[in-house]
Design an enzyme around this catalytic site. Structure first.
Site, PDB file in Angstrom:
ATOM      1  N   ARG A   1       0.846  -1.206   0.000  1.00 49.22           N
ATOM      2  CA  ARG A   1       0.000   0.000   0.000  1.00 49.22           C
ATOM      3  C   ARG A   1       0.885   1.262   0.000  1.00 49.22           C
ATOM      4  O   ARG A   1       1.008   1.945  -1.008  1.00 49.22           O
ATOM      5  CB  ARG A   1      -0.974  -0.024   1.202  1.00 49.22           C
ATOM      6  N   ASP A   2       1.540   1.536   1.124  1.00 49.36           N
ATOM      7  CA  ASP A   2       2.348   2.764   1.238  1.00 49.36           C
ATOM      8  C   ASP A   2       3.494   2.734   0.226  1.00 49.36           C
ATOM      9  O   ASP A   2       3.850   3.761  -0.368  1.00 49.36           O
ATOM     10  CB  ASP A   2       2.906   2.872   2.664  1.00 49.36           C
TER      11      ASP A   2
ATOM     12  N   HIS B   1       3.557   4.481  13.050  1.00 46.88           N
ATOM     13  CA  HIS B   1       3.872   4.366  11.616  1.00 46.88           C
ATOM     14  C   HIS B   1       4.979   5.384  11.334  1.00 46.88           C
ATOM     15  O   HIS B   1       4.726   6.587  11.272  1.00 46.88           O
ATOM     16  CB  HIS B   1       2.577   4.678  10.844  1.00 46.88           C
TER      17      HIS B   1
ATOM     18  N   HIS C   1       8.335   6.839   9.116  1.00 47.03           N
ATOM     19  CA  HIS C   1       9.110   6.882   7.865  1.00 47.03           C
ATOM     20  C   HIS C   1      10.547   7.240   8.230  1.00 47.03           C
ATOM     21  O   HIS C   1      10.793   7.990   9.168  1.00 47.03           O
ATOM     22  CB  HIS C   1       8.513   7.912   6.900  1.00 47.03           C
TER      23      HIS C   1
ATOM     24  N   CYS D   1       4.167   9.191   0.957  1.00 49.18           N
ATOM     25  CA  CYS D   1       2.908   9.811   0.538  1.00 49.18           C
ATOM     26  C   CYS D   1       3.160  10.696  -0.680  1.00 49.18           C
ATOM     27  O   CYS D   1       3.993  11.612  -0.626  1.00 49.18           O
ATOM     28  CB  CYS D   1       2.340  10.655   1.673  1.00 49.18           C
TER      29      CYS D   1
ATOM     30  N   ASN E   1       9.069   4.070   4.335  1.00 48.55           N
ATOM     31  CA  ASN E   1       8.765   3.656   5.710  1.00 48.55           C
ATOM     32  C   ASN E   1      10.001   3.017   6.338  1.00 48.55           C
ATOM     33  O   ASN E   1      10.941   2.649   5.639  1.00 48.55           O
ATOM     34  CB  ASN E   1       7.668   2.574   5.704  1.00 48.55           C
TER      35      ASN E   1
HETATM   36  N1  COA Z   1     -12.826   5.274  -4.566  1.00 49.08           N
HETATM   37  C1  COA Z   1     -12.954   5.445  -5.902  1.00 49.08           C
HETATM   38  N2  COA Z   1     -13.340   6.593  -6.472  1.00 49.08           N
HETATM   39  C2  COA Z   1     -13.630   7.603  -5.647  1.00 49.08           C
HETATM   40  C3  COA Z   1     -13.527   7.495  -4.260  1.00 49.08           C
HETATM   41  C4  COA Z   1     -13.091   6.276  -3.713  1.00 49.08           C
HETATM   42  N3  COA Z   1     -12.947   6.107  -2.427  1.00 49.08           N
HETATM   43  N4  COA Z   1     -13.880   8.676  -3.721  1.00 49.08           N
HETATM   44  C5  COA Z   1     -14.186   9.490  -4.724  1.00 49.08           C
HETATM   45  N5  COA Z   1     -14.034   8.855  -5.891  1.00 49.08           N
HETATM   46  C6  COA Z   1     -14.247   9.364  -7.231  1.00 49.08           C
HETATM   47  C7  COA Z   1     -15.573  10.021  -7.406  1.00 49.08           C
HETATM   48  O1  COA Z   1     -16.540   9.063  -7.769  1.00 49.08           O
HETATM   49  C8  COA Z   1     -15.290  11.012  -8.537  1.00 49.08           C
HETATM   50  O2  COA Z   1     -15.228  10.317  -9.750  1.00 49.08           O
HETATM   51  P1  COA Z   1     -15.702  10.979 -11.114  1.00 49.08           P
HETATM   52  O3  COA Z   1     -14.920  12.247 -11.268  1.00 49.08           O
HETATM   53  O4  COA Z   1     -15.373   9.939 -12.137  1.00 49.08           O
HETATM   54  O5  COA Z   1     -17.153  11.236 -10.916  1.00 49.08           O
HETATM   55  C9  COA Z   1     -13.873  11.469  -8.236  1.00 49.08           C
HETATM   56  O6  COA Z   1     -13.288  10.386  -7.467  1.00 49.08           O
HETATM   57  C10 COA Z   1     -13.812  12.747  -7.454  1.00 49.08           C
HETATM   58  O7  COA Z   1     -14.646  12.639  -6.326  1.00 49.08           O
HETATM   59  P2  COA Z   1     -14.631  13.706  -5.160  1.00 49.08           P
HETATM   60  O8  COA Z   1     -15.546  13.290  -4.083  1.00 49.08           O
HETATM   61  O9  COA Z   1     -14.816  15.089  -5.766  1.00 49.08           O
HETATM   62  O10 COA Z   1     -13.200  13.503  -4.604  1.00 49.08           O
HETATM   63  P3  COA Z   1     -11.944  14.433  -4.646  1.00 49.08           P
HETATM   64  O11 COA Z   1     -11.442  14.629  -6.027  1.00 49.08           O
HETATM   65  O12 COA Z   1     -12.194  15.635  -3.808  1.00 49.08           O
HETATM   66  O13 COA Z   1     -10.900  13.465  -3.883  1.00 49.08           O
HETATM   67  C11 COA Z   1     -10.497  11.634  -2.375  1.00 49.08           C
HETATM   68  C12 COA Z   1     -11.142  12.979  -2.570  1.00 49.08           C
HETATM   69  C13 COA Z   1     -10.423  11.364  -0.890  1.00 49.08           C
HETATM   70  C14 COA Z   1     -11.322  10.575  -3.079  1.00 49.08           C
HETATM   71  C15 COA Z   1      -9.074  11.661  -2.996  1.00 49.08           C
HETATM   72  O14 COA Z   1      -8.392  12.812  -2.585  1.00 49.08           O
HETATM   73  C16 COA Z   1      -8.267  10.445  -2.627  1.00 49.08           C
HETATM   74  O15 COA Z   1      -8.587   9.337  -3.040  1.00 49.08           O
HETATM   75  N6  COA Z   1      -7.197  10.642  -1.841  1.00 49.08           N
HETATM   76  C17 COA Z   1      -6.383   9.537  -1.379  1.00 49.08           C
HETATM   77  C18 COA Z   1      -4.984   9.990  -1.233  1.00 49.08           C
HETATM   78  C19 COA Z   1      -4.082   8.896  -0.714  1.00 49.08           C
HETATM   79  O16 COA Z   1      -4.364   7.717  -0.773  1.00 49.08           O
HETATM   80  N7  COA Z   1      -2.926   9.336  -0.215  1.00 49.08           N
HETATM   81  C20 COA Z   1      -1.900   8.472   0.275  1.00 49.08           C
HETATM   82  C21 COA Z   1      -2.229   7.737   1.505  1.00 49.08           C
HETATM   83  S1  COA Z   1      -2.080   8.635   2.998  1.00 49.08           S
HETATM   84 ZN    ZN Z   2       3.167   6.265   5.410  1.00 46.22          ZN
END
Ligand code: COA
Ligand code: ZN
Length: 314
Positions: A18-19, A210, A212, A243, A252
């Protein structure tokens, strides 16, 4: 140093797939991920963080979360974890039978905005919906507080703020908490203090750290945390990770280096180090580059080299 009074057992959650894989320049094929997780399942780890149910646009490398979660062979004594940012992620995770959901929000507002595109209050609102959705399913929920030891945009985060966030997580029904040092800002004395405060404030609540190794303090932080009473750590095979939404983030702490060190401290992790090293050995080939792990390169402390006397030796 009081490690002689320390526990004989510490549990490890490997977060490499994952990370680690989330920030790799290349997509690791689904079947390679599955094979790696299946091998890790046989190494004695307590948990494996398998994937993230996040937006595939935010983290393209984990766009195969469902296939991976459904494709792995689950060992009875391993808990399979997935990172979830919101309600949509929870729906997806539940549909493929995760063992534990890891809800992540940053202590620092600015990193949460960069990483999750939500304010902290918006993240907490999502978590409330997730907790309602999860009720009655038997799925465990862990809450991670990212940037708990410092935010790359805001700097230090007050321990009182971290405890308030943890209290909100626990009030919602989460059963355990992870304090994450997203960009390697934690230092040993700070770690000892925060772990102590947490364990005194929330007696009996399982705590994971956790770390790094961004500034070379990762394993020193583990020692400080164990000394303060911590019993559970995240680490990643080969020391990969980071990240993508935090400037300068790097890997990590390395799982095999961690197990090697803890064994030398008389602390059992349940992990078969030789088996883990054999898996880690394949990472550079899978990823196409070297990995930070050190025991993999140097060998275990007990691995001796053949000695050839030469006239020049002194
Ligand atoms: N899984 C899949 N798709 C998702 C989702 C999820 N959990 N959450 C939102 N989406 C999709 C929406 O359906 C939308 O799709 P579309 O544009 O095709 O309609 C799109 O993503 C945007 O949705 P929105 O609610 O506006 O989200 P956002 O663009 O503001 O992003 C997150 C919010 C949380 C979904 C996004 O920032 C994210 O996934 N971040 C994770 C970051 C990460 O993993 N970082 C490292 C680990 S710490
Ligand atoms: Zn991490």
């Amino acid at each position: 140093m009081r490690l002689s009074k320390s526990p004989t057992r510490v549990s490890i959650n490997d977060v490499a797939v994952r990370d680690g894989f989330q920030s790799e320049p290349m997509f690791v094929p689904t079947e390679v991920k599955i094979r790696l997780i299946d091998r890790l399942s046989q190494s004695g780890l307590a948990k494996i963080e398998v994937t993230s149910f996040v937006s595939p646009r935010a983290i393209p490398n984990l766009r195969d979360a469902e296939e991976v979660m459904r494709g792995i062979a689950r060992a009875a004594d391993v808990i399979y974890v997935s990172l979830v940012p919101n309600e949509r992620g929870c729906e997806r995770a539940l549909a493929c039978g995760v063992g534990e959901i890891n809800l992540v929000m940053s202590a620092g507002e600015r990193h949460n905005l960069a990483n999750m595109r939500m304010t902290c209050e918006q993240s907490l609102e999502q978590f409330r919906c997730v907790m309602a959705m999860i009720k009655g399913t038997g799925v465990r929920v862990n809450g991670t507080i990212a940037t708990a030891f410092g935010c790359p945009f805001e700097g230090d985060q007050a321990p009182s703020k971290i405890m308030r966030t943890a209290a909100r997580y626990l009030d919602m029904g989460m059963r355990s908490v992870t304090l994450a040092d997203t960009t390697g800002m934690a230092a040993p004395l700070q770690v000892g203090e925060l772990v102590q405060i947490f364990l005194q404030t929330f007696r009996g609540v399982p705590l994971t750290l956790h770390f790094h190794n961004t500034r070379g303090m990762g394993l020193a932080n583990v020692i400080a945390a164990v000394d303060a009473g911590a019993r559970s750590f995240d680490a990643s095979l080969g020391g990969i990770g980071g990240c993508p939404f935090a400037p300068g983030a790097t890997g990590n702490i390395c799982t095999e280096d961690l197990v090697h060190m803890l064994e030398l401290c008389g602390i059992d992790t349940g992990v078969d180090l030789d088996r883990l090293l054999a898996i880690a050995k394949d990472l550079p080939r899978i990823l196409g580059h070297d990995v930070p792990g050190q025991v993999l390169k140097a060998g275990k402390r007990t691995d001796l080299h053949p000695h050839q006397a030469s006239p020049q030796s002194v």
